[in-house]
Design an enzyme around this catalytic site. Structure first.
Site, PDB file in Angstrom:
ATOM      1  N   LYS A 122      -5.760  41.510   6.678  1.00  0.00           N
ATOM      2  CA  LYS A 122      -6.447  41.384   8.133  1.00  0.00           C
ATOM      3  C   LYS A 122      -7.912  41.307   8.018  1.00  0.00           C
ATOM      4  O   LYS A 122      -8.500  40.978   8.817  1.00  0.00           O
ATOM      5  CB  LYS A 122      -5.815  43.044   8.519  1.00  0.00           C
ATOM      6  CG  LYS A 122      -4.550  43.112   8.888  1.00  0.00           C
ATOM      7  CD  LYS A 122      -4.205  44.604   9.203  1.00  0.00           C
ATOM      8  CE  LYS A 122      -2.733  44.830   9.567  1.00  0.00           C
ATOM      9  NZ  LYS A 122      -2.344  46.196   9.843  1.00  0.00           N
ATOM     10  N   GLN A 139      -4.167  52.522   8.779  1.00  0.00           N
ATOM     11  CA  GLN A 139      -2.817  51.844   8.087  1.00  0.00           C
ATOM     12  C   GLN A 139      -1.817  52.957   7.729  1.00  0.00           C
ATOM     13  O   GLN A 139      -1.886  53.891   7.199  1.00  0.00           O
ATOM     14  CB  GLN A 139      -3.257  51.180   6.807  1.00  0.00           C
ATOM     15  CG  GLN A 139      -2.027  50.292   6.200  1.00  0.00           C
ATOM     16  CD  GLN A 139      -1.663  48.896   7.073  1.00  0.00           C
ATOM     17  OE1 GLN A 139      -2.484  48.508   8.084  1.00  0.00           O
ATOM     18  NE2 GLN A 139      -0.210  48.477   7.175  1.00  0.00           N
ATOM     19  N   ASP A 183      -4.563  49.552  17.605  1.00  0.00           N
ATOM     20  CA  ASP A 183      -3.147  49.298  16.892  1.00  0.00           C
ATOM     21  C   ASP A 183      -1.985  49.876  18.031  1.00  0.00           C
ATOM     22  O   ASP A 183      -0.902  49.761  17.800  1.00  0.00           O
ATOM     23  CB  ASP A 183      -3.303  50.468  15.931  1.00  0.00           C
ATOM     24  CG  ASP A 183      -2.617  50.234  14.553  1.00  0.00           C
ATOM     25  OD1 ASP A 183      -2.179  49.000  14.454  1.00  0.00           O
ATOM     26  OD2 ASP A 183      -2.703  50.851  13.533  1.00  0.00           O
TER      27      ASP A 183
HETATM   28  N1  GUN Z   1       2.015  49.805   8.817  1.00  0.00           N
HETATM   29  C1  GUN Z   1       3.088  48.792   9.242  1.00  0.00           C
HETATM   30  N2  GUN Z   1       2.804  48.096  10.261  1.00  0.00           N
HETATM   31  C2  GUN Z   1       1.411  48.706  10.795  1.00  0.00           C
HETATM   32  C3  GUN Z   1       0.844  48.208  11.804  1.00  0.00           C
HETATM   33  O1  GUN Z   1       0.892  47.611  12.815  1.00  0.00           O
HETATM   34  N3  GUN Z   1      -0.598  49.226  12.104  1.00  0.00           N
HETATM   35  C4  GUN Z   1      -0.692  50.115  11.179  1.00  0.00           C
HETATM   36  N4  GUN Z   1      -1.840  50.969  11.232  1.00  0.00           N
HETATM   37  N5  GUN Z   1       0.143  50.247   9.946  1.00  0.00           N
HETATM   38  C5  GUN Z   1       1.030  49.598   9.814  1.00  0.00           C
END
Ligand code: GUN
Length: 296
Positions: free
Chosen positions: A55, A99, A122
């Site tokens: 990301k 995350q 998110d």
């Molecule tokens: N862990 C797995 N998918 C995601 C997501 O879309 N956002 C976040 N913050 N953590 C994740």
């Protein structure tokens, strides 16, 4: 169908989205705003390290300023909440992503509630989850289900009246996916069935689906006898399985038994290269929207 023409190319569609997002970033930068995205990681979960790294890389490529904050796996809830509060107050940061997974000694729902809803790119804050359910367009939609939705739309899949079966009822994918697709709107309006660990007749339910969205985290769960020649199959799964032939002794596979399902389905996402790149593309788009909204 046995040719590769039934593949939904998530990488190519994500690139289209990146181009659209880049144009919006150019406009923002012209008026003196560089979109800013903060990543927060707690602990050293290897998968989270990889995801956040990917990301960060895309943020940089598109011209989004990003910062990454790593707390120790022993960090307290108060420390994490204090960091989120600092990011909420930082005018250079328009999007915040904590995350998942967060270590179990921390109340993750409290953490997601502490992110300012206006910076919740998110889509995990209950305000945004609720808005998605209500069909309020001002919501930030959770990136993975938003990416699956965008893939369906851009692949020309007709959703109004379609029978959609979602496998999995998780907060990140299954539940918001159902919220999105049941809305009374031209790109949704589907008949949605959500199957989970207590569901009976899952194979039979899948067989009557026009669209199957596999997001329950069971390697190779969707088999050829669960699809038909008109099925559109979206594979959200990321499962690590043992593989003696791989250098690491393991490899990543989806929730769909791709080798047997692909020749039979009408359309199918490869995995990797399907849903994954779209999750990142939606995060970038959400961040740019947050920057636009916070600075207009
Ligand atoms: N862990 C797995 N998918 C995601 C997501 O879309 N956002 C976040 N913050 N953590 C994740």
């Amino acid at each position: 169908m046995s040719s590769v023409s039934n593949l939904i190319d998530g990488r190519a569609i994500a690139e289209q989205l990146h181009q659209e997002t880049t144009a919006r970033i150019t406009t923002l930068i012209a008026r003196g705003v560089q979109p800013g995205l903060a990543f927060v990681r707690v602990g050293e979960d290897p998968a989270s390290q990889v995801y956040v790294g990917m990301k960060e890389k895309v943020s940089k490529r598109l011209g989004i300023h990003s910062t990454t904050h790593v707390l120790s796996e022993h960090a307290t809830q108060a420390e994490l909440l204090a960091l989120v509060a600092r990011l909420n107050a930082d005018p250079a940061i328009h999007g915040i992503l904590v995350q998942a997974p967060i270590p179990s000694h921390i109340d993750s729902s409290l953490v997601y509630r502490s992110v300012s809803p206006e910076k919740d790119v998110d889509g995990f804050h209950p305000m945004n989850v609720g808005k998605v359910l209500l069909g309020d367009d001002s919501a930030f939609v959770s990136c993975t289900p938003a990416g699956v939705h965008e893939l369906l739309i851009r692949s020309g899949v007709k959703l109004p009246g379609a029978e959609v079966v979602i496998l999995g009822r998780g907060n990140i994918v299954g539940k918001p996916m159902a919220s999105i697709l049941m809305q009374k709107s031209p790109h949704a309006n589907a008949t949605v069935t959500v199957c989970h660990s207590s569901s009976r007749h899952v194979a039979e339910t899948c067989r009557r689906a026009d669209v199957i969205i596999a997001a329950m985290g069971v390697a190779h769960f969707v088999k050829a006898d669960m699809v038909h020649s008109g099925s559109v199959v979206m594979d959200v799964g990321v499962n690590r399985i043992a593989d003696a032939t791989a250098p690491s002794g393991t490899r990543l596979v989806g929730d769909v038994d791709f080798a047997t399902v692909q020749p039979k389905a009408r359309l199918i996402t490869p995995n990797p290269g399907g849903v994954g790149p779209m999750t990142i593309a939606m995060l970038m788009r959400n961040t740019v929207r947050a920057a636009e909204d916070l600075t207009h």
